[in-house]
Design a protein around this motif. Structure first.
Motif, PDB file in Angstrom:
ATOM      1  N   LEU A  48      17.053  13.295  16.671  1.00 24.37           N
ATOM      2  CA  LEU A  48      17.104  14.701  16.262  1.00 24.37           C
ATOM      3  C   LEU A  48      15.716  15.141  15.812  1.00 24.37           C
ATOM      4  O   LEU A  48      15.328  14.949  14.656  1.00 24.37           O
ATOM      5  N   PRO A  49      14.936  15.756  16.697  1.00 17.05           N
ATOM      6  CA  PRO A  49      13.520  15.992  16.407  1.00 17.05           C
ATOM      7  C   PRO A  49      13.242  16.948  15.261  1.00 17.05           C
ATOM      8  O   PRO A  49      12.190  16.857  14.626  1.00 17.05           O
ATOM      9  N   HIS A  50      14.184  17.872  14.972  1.00 21.43           N
ATOM     10  CA  HIS A  50      13.914  18.890  13.957  1.00 21.43           C
ATOM     11  C   HIS A  50      14.749  18.709  12.690  1.00 21.43           C
ATOM     12  O   HIS A  50      14.678  19.546  11.783  1.00 21.43           O
ATOM     13  N   ALA A  51      15.524  17.637  12.583  1.00 19.76           N
ATOM     14  CA  ALA A  51      16.452  17.481  11.465  1.00 19.76           C
ATOM     15  C   ALA A  51      15.759  16.915  10.226  1.00 19.76           C
ATOM     16  O   ALA A  51      14.843  16.100  10.318  1.00 19.76           O
ATOM     17  N   THR A  52      16.264  17.357   9.076  1.00 21.66           N
ATOM     18  CA  THR A  52      15.874  16.814   7.775  1.00 21.66           C
ATOM     19  C   THR A  52      17.094  16.162   7.147  1.00 21.66           C
ATOM     20  O   THR A  52      18.182  16.749   7.158  1.00 21.66           O
ATOM     21  N   VAL A  90      19.974  20.665  15.584  1.00 19.34           N
ATOM     22  CA  VAL A  90      20.412  20.104  14.310  1.00 19.34           C
ATOM     23  C   VAL A  90      19.299  20.240  13.270  1.00 19.34           C
ATOM     24  O   VAL A  90      18.209  19.694  13.434  1.00 19.34           O
ATOM     25  N   ASP A  91      19.596  20.974  12.212  1.00 20.19           N
ATOM     26  CA  ASP A  91      18.623  21.185  11.142  1.00 20.19           C
ATOM     27  C   ASP A  91      18.746  20.163  10.018  1.00 20.19           C
ATOM     28  O   ASP A  91      17.748  19.831   9.374  1.00 20.19           O
ATOM     29  N   SER A  98      21.116  22.504  -6.226  1.00 19.77           N
ATOM     30  CA  SER A  98      20.175  22.894  -5.164  1.00 19.77           C
ATOM     31  C   SER A  98      20.944  23.200  -3.887  1.00 19.77           C
ATOM     32  O   SER A  98      22.121  22.876  -3.756  1.00 19.77           O
ATOM     33  N   SER A  99      20.291  23.805  -2.926  1.00 21.90           N
ATOM     34  CA  SER A  99      20.982  24.199  -1.698  1.00 21.90           C
ATOM     35  C   SER A  99      20.018  24.229  -0.531  1.00 21.90           C
ATOM     36  O   SER A  99      18.800  24.224  -0.705  1.00 21.90           O
ATOM     37  N   VAL A 100      20.588  24.241   0.665  1.00 18.94           N
ATOM     38  CA  VAL A 100      19.837  24.497   1.883  1.00 18.94           C
ATOM     39  C   VAL A 100      20.544  25.631   2.620  1.00 18.94           C
ATOM     40  O   VAL A 100      21.707  25.940   2.354  1.00 18.94           O
ATOM     41  N   SER A 101      19.822  26.236   3.547  1.00 18.83           N
ATOM     42  CA  SER A 101      20.375  27.329   4.333  1.00 18.83           C
ATOM     43  C   SER A 101      20.471  26.910   5.787  1.00 18.83           C
ATOM     44  O   SER A 101      19.468  26.519   6.396  1.00 18.83           O
ATOM     45  N   LEU A 102      21.676  26.955   6.336  1.00 15.66           N
ATOM     46  CA  LEU A 102      21.898  26.686   7.754  1.00 15.66           C
ATOM     47  C   LEU A 102      22.096  28.031   8.451  1.00 15.66           C
ATOM     48  O   LEU A 102      23.177  28.610   8.408  1.00 15.66           O
TER      49      LEU A 102
END
Length: 321
Positions: free
Chosen positions: A89-93, A66-67, A145-149
């Motif tokens: 979730l260790p890597h999630a923002t 999970v990002d 704004s955006s993020v990339s999954l």
């Protein structure tokens, strides 16, 4: 439906999870999966966290896949479980509207307000534990704004009207929008002959009809194939639903103006609730539904919508001085 978590596969790697809040199929959490990476959109309450982790397991995903945890707004049926989920979730923002971010970093004011309204016993029963999100694990989703999954672009759109701290998420690849409460509510048990209905969500305290009309138009301009609502999940036939939603938002505003001059708070509240209930009955009859079923399913929404109109009238009065 897949088991008691209500895991349902939609299109383009999108999955719906029943958060378990209040009753079945009231409150949807969405999970986007792309090339083995994942993002949650809204989280339900603190009591919903085991359901989200179970959904990941059923889909063969680890918690490290999970990002992002994206929150359309910070009402507790949408974001109450975010802090607790992030611990797993260790890597999630987490991605939150700039106006909502302070409440996720320090939810003490939100919790205090919840206790004031519901009392501690009910608040803990319905919402579980409210946990802050560490500052270094949170970013603000500003308009455009955006993020990339895994290369899949998710763009944030500022959409006030239901709440000032609300954004929607445009998934360009899926031609879909995750709309939280901006595009209203649509419960699956009220579908009629395969047709889905739409009804506004004007809950207190930031209902703003002109802003909500503008936000709806922003979403319609993107010509989405589908919109994913928190209440409840995938709807299609968006252009006509946009027409219906505009009509009903305006009806809510006009109902409020009818009661604007009433000095008796209890009388005004009763009149607003009766007016919203009449709207629901009229919509049921228009689409060939059962008015008794509609008023039963929409009972809580009718009450909240009436309260939201009242909040809008109080705001108008405060602006007049």
């Amino acid at each position: 439906m897949n088991g008691d978590i209500g895991l349902q596969a939609c299109a383009h790697g999108i999955h719906a999870i029943d958060s378990g809040y209040v009753r079945p199929r009231l409150d949807a959490i969405h999970l986007i999966v792309e090339k083995g990476r994942a993002a949650f959109v809204d989280t339900g309450t603190g009591l919903s966290v085991p359901r989200m982790l179970e959904a990941l397991a059923r889909l063969g995903l680890g918690v490290d896949a999970v990002d992002y945890v994206i929150l359309t707004h910070v009402h507790l049926d949408h974001a109450g479980g975010a802090g607790l989920l992030m611990r797993s979730l260790p890597h999630a923002t987490a991605v939150v509207h700039p106006r909502g971010a302070p409440h996720m970093l320090d939810p003490s004011k939100v919790w205090a307000a919840t206790l004031e309204v519901y009392g501690e016993e009910r608040a803990r029963r319905d919402y579980g534990e409210l946990v802050p999100i560490p500052r270094e694990r949170l970013i603000e989703g500003t308009d455009g704004s955006s993020v990339s999954l895994a290369g899949r672009k998710l763009t944030f759109i500022d959409t006030p009207g239901h709440a000032k701290h609300h954004f929607c998420v445009h998934d360009e690849q899926a031609r879909a929008i995750f709309a939280g409460d901006t595009f209203g509510i649509s419960y699956r048990e009220l579908d009629q002959g395969g047709e889905q209905f739409i009804f506004p969500s004007t809950t207190p305290t930031q209902f703003d009809p002109p802003a909500l009309h503008a936000s709806i138009d922003k979403l319609l301009a993107l010509q989405p194939r589908a919109i994913y609502l928190t209440h409840y999940s995938e709807i299609t036939g968006i252009p006509q639903k946009g027409v219906d939603l505009h009509r009903l938002v305006e009806a809510h505003a006009q109902l409020g103006l009818q009661w604007e001059g009433c000095a008796d708070a209890a009388q005004r509240a009763a009149g607003l609730a009766a007016g919203v209930e009449r709207m629901a009955i009229d919509e049921a009859r228009r689409v060939g539904g059962d008015p008794a079923q509609w008023t039963q399913v929409l009972d809580n929404d009718i009450a909240l919508n009436a309260q939201g109109i009242g909040s809008w009238l109080d705001f108008r009065k405060s602006k007049r001085g």
